[in-house]
Each structure stands twice: as C-alpha cells, then as structure tokens.
Design a protein around this motif. Structure first.
Motif, PDB file in Angstrom:
ATOM      1  N   ILE A 110      -9.366   5.372  -1.972  1.00 32.81           N
ATOM      2  CA  ILE A 110      -9.162   3.929  -2.061  1.00 32.81           C
ATOM      3  C   ILE A 110      -8.045   3.433  -1.136  1.00 32.81           C
ATOM      4  N   PRO A 111      -6.867   4.102  -1.093  1.00 32.15           N
ATOM      5  CA  PRO A 111      -5.815   3.620  -0.183  1.00 32.15           C
ATOM      6  C   PRO A 111      -6.249   3.584   1.280  1.00 32.15           C
ATOM      7  N   TYR A 112      -7.038   4.558   1.703  1.00 30.99           N
ATOM      8  CA  TYR A 112      -7.465   4.613   3.105  1.00 30.99           C
ATOM      9  C   TYR A 112      -8.481   3.518   3.412  1.00 30.99           C
ATOM     10  N   ILE A 113      -9.342   3.215   2.450  1.00 36.94           N
ATOM     11  CA  ILE A 113     -10.341   2.161   2.648  1.00 36.94           C
ATOM     12  C   ILE A 113      -9.659   0.792   2.736  1.00 36.94           C
ATOM     13  N   LEU A 114      -8.710   0.534   1.851  1.00 34.50           N
ATOM     14  CA  LEU A 114      -8.006  -0.744   1.865  1.00 34.50           C
ATOM     15  C   LEU A 114      -7.112  -0.873   3.097  1.00 34.50           C
ATOM     16  N   THR A 115      -6.548   0.244   3.544  1.00 35.32           N
ATOM     17  CA  THR A 115      -5.751   0.219   4.776  1.00 35.32           C
ATOM     18  C   THR A 115      -6.630  -0.072   5.981  1.00 35.32           C
ATOM     19  N   LEU A 116      -7.841   0.467   5.984  1.00 33.66           N
ATOM     20  CA  LEU A 116      -8.807   0.164   7.052  1.00 33.66           C
ATOM     21  C   LEU A 116      -9.089  -1.338   7.091  1.00 33.66           C
ATOM     22  N   VAL A 169      -2.026  -7.309   0.743  1.00 35.13           N
ATOM     23  CA  VAL A 169      -1.571  -7.109  -0.640  1.00 35.13           C
ATOM     24  C   VAL A 169      -2.376  -5.986  -1.299  1.00 35.13           C
ATOM     25  N   LEU A 170      -3.681  -5.958  -1.043  1.00 34.01           N
ATOM     26  CA  LEU A 170      -4.519  -4.880  -1.581  1.00 34.01           C
ATOM     27  C   LEU A 170      -4.090  -3.532  -1.007  1.00 34.01           C
ATOM     28  N   MET A 171      -3.782  -3.507   0.301  1.00 33.97           N
ATOM     29  CA  MET A 171      -3.367  -2.257   0.932  1.00 33.97           C
ATOM     30  C   MET A 171      -2.046  -1.760   0.357  1.00 33.97           C
ATOM     31  N   TYR A 172      -1.065  -2.664   0.249  1.00 34.37           N
ATOM     32  CA  TYR A 172       0.232  -2.254  -0.262  1.00 34.37           C
ATOM     33  C   TYR A 172       0.189  -1.922  -1.753  1.00 34.37           C
ATOM     34  N   GLY A 173      -0.785  -2.494  -2.465  1.00 33.15           N
ATOM     35  CA  GLY A 173      -0.917  -2.179  -3.884  1.00 33.15           C
ATOM     36  C   GLY A 173      -1.723  -0.927  -4.146  1.00 33.15           C
ATOM     37  N   SER A 174      -2.476  -0.463  -3.136  1.00 35.61           N
ATOM     38  CA  SER A 174      -3.347   0.707  -3.328  1.00 35.61           C
ATOM     39  C   SER A 174      -2.602   1.994  -3.697  1.00 35.61           C
ATOM     40  N   PRO A 175      -1.354   2.212  -3.213  1.00 38.43           N
ATOM     41  CA  PRO A 175      -0.654   3.438  -3.633  1.00 38.43           C
ATOM     42  C   PRO A 175      -0.379   3.518  -5.131  1.00 38.43           C
ATOM     43  N   LEU A 176      -0.577   2.404  -5.850  1.00 40.92           N
ATOM     44  CA  LEU A 176      -0.402   2.460  -7.302  1.00 40.92           C
ATOM     45  C   LEU A 176      -1.379   3.448  -7.932  1.00 40.92           C
TER      46      LEU A 176
END
Length: 245
Positions: free
Chosen positions: A42-48, A142-149
C-alpha cells in the motif's frame, strides 16, 4: 546569485532519491526469499500516485514555466522506482495480494489520466490548472504520508521493527521537512500543507521505531525439554534421599 529556494529544491531532490532507494534492501530480501512475507504494498502504491501527480504538477503545463523543475524531475524518478517495486511485489505475492495490488493501481492510473486530460483541455489558465491539479496533489500526498501508518500498526502488533526500516522513516521525515521549506519559500500551499503532515508522520515513525527497536523477542522454549529437565531433577533428588543412611 544564491537562490535559497532553488538550493532547497536541489537538496530535497538528493534526500528524496535516498528515500526512493531505501526499499531496495527490502525488495532484495523479497527476491532472495521468493516471498513478500507480511510486507504491505500500500505505501508504494500511494507513493506512486503522489509522484505521478507531482510530476505533472511541476511541468510548465500546470506550473508557471519551470519554477518547479526540481519537483517534477525527482517525482518522475520516484514514479519509476515505485513502479519497479510494485512489479517485484506483484511477481512474488500470493494471488490474493496480487488482486489487491491491481484493484488499487488501476483506479490510481485512471484518476491520474483523467487529471492530465482535464487540466490540459478543459482548464485554460495556469492559475486554475494549478488549483485543480494541486488539490488532487494534496489528497495524494496526504494519503502517501499517511500510508506508513500501516507499517506502524504492524510494528506495534508484532513488536518487531523489520517491517519499518529506520532509514526509510528517517529519509521520509527529512524529505517532508525539505519540501515543506521549499513550499514555504515558493509560497506554494499545495507543497507546504501536505509536507507538514509528512513531517508529523515521520516523527511518529521515528518515535515508534525507537520504542520497539529496544524490544527483544523472548527466547522460545521447548516444553518437552523442560519436562525432561524437571524429571531429571526429581530423579536426582530421589537418588540422593535413597543414599542417605
């Protein structure tokens, strides 16, 4: 002439490159073991998603001239890194996780394509394009920075920090800090606001890492061996009693 805004952008590009390269060791382990284990994509997809939007946001079609060339350049490189990581993850993931990846990547690409099309042909001024694309950029960031949660939850559940590498958390914090300063110097709220949230998320990750990196897994014991040791001690005590006059 020294330009603090440009210099901050260049430093931000260098640190961002380190952030994008940080998962290389993780995916080297995935390739070696032939399994994604409990890692989340998920973090990699949102970062993309975020990198794709920032690449478009920084181009002259949206921004005024090449004022955000550094942002656009490093974001396009980040999109390439994330695409490679997602492909590797999909290759080694079980069928259920592969479906989840496809279900998340497909709408992201559709949203990105729609944003590019509308901002190119339906919005006719740089100011309106910047507001339109910048609004989507803020949501994506915001989604990318929140993904590490997701990783933070995993660390707290397992009490193991292997699912949240230290350097990934550190570079995430530094990258957010630098791009926040870049946004402040350029008076760009579409960079400043989400990067400020990223700073807070980075601090949270570092705090969680410091707490749980001190936790050590209790040594596993074999109940059969323990039972055998108890029986040996009991037999030894009985032999000792029998030898007494």
């Amino acid at each position: 002439m020294f330009d603090l805004h440009v210099t901050t952008g260049i430093i931000g590009c260098v640190v961002s490159l380190l952030l994008f390269a940080a998962p290389i060791l993780t995916f080297k382990r995935v390739i070696t073991k032939g399994s994604v284990e409990q890692y989340s994509c998920i973090p990699y997809i949102l970062t993309l998603f975020s990198n794709l939007m920032y690449t478009w946001y920084g181009l002259p079609v949206v921004s005024s001239g090449w004022e955000n060339w550094a942002l656009s350049g490093i974001s396009s490189l980040g999109a390439l890194f994330e695409s490679i990581f997602i492909i590797i993850y999909t290759w080694f993931a079980p069928r259920g996780k592969k479906k989840l990846v496809m279900m998340m990547v497909s709408p992201i690409l559709i949203i990105f394509g729609t944003a590019v099309f509308l901002s190119s042909f339906s919005v006719h001024t740089h100011e309106m394009r910047k507001v339109f694309v910048g609004s989507i950029v803020m949501v994506a960031s915001v989604l990318m920075y929140g993904s590490p949660l997701v990783a933070v939850k995993q660390v707290m559940r397992t009490k193991r920090v292997k699912f949240m590498p230290f350097y990934l958390s550190l570079f995430s914090f530094l990258t957010s800090l630098l791009w926040m300063l870049y946004g402040i110097l350029g008076r760009d709220p579409f960079l400043t606001a989400p990067s400020a949230i990223g700073c807070l998320m980075g601090i949270l990750q570092l705090v969680v890492y410091c707490i749980y990196s001190k936790c050590k897994e209790a040594p596993k014991t074999n109940p059969d061996i323990e039972r055998a040791d108890v029986m040996k001690v009991s037999a030894s005590e009985e032999d000792t009693k029998g030898q007494k006059p």
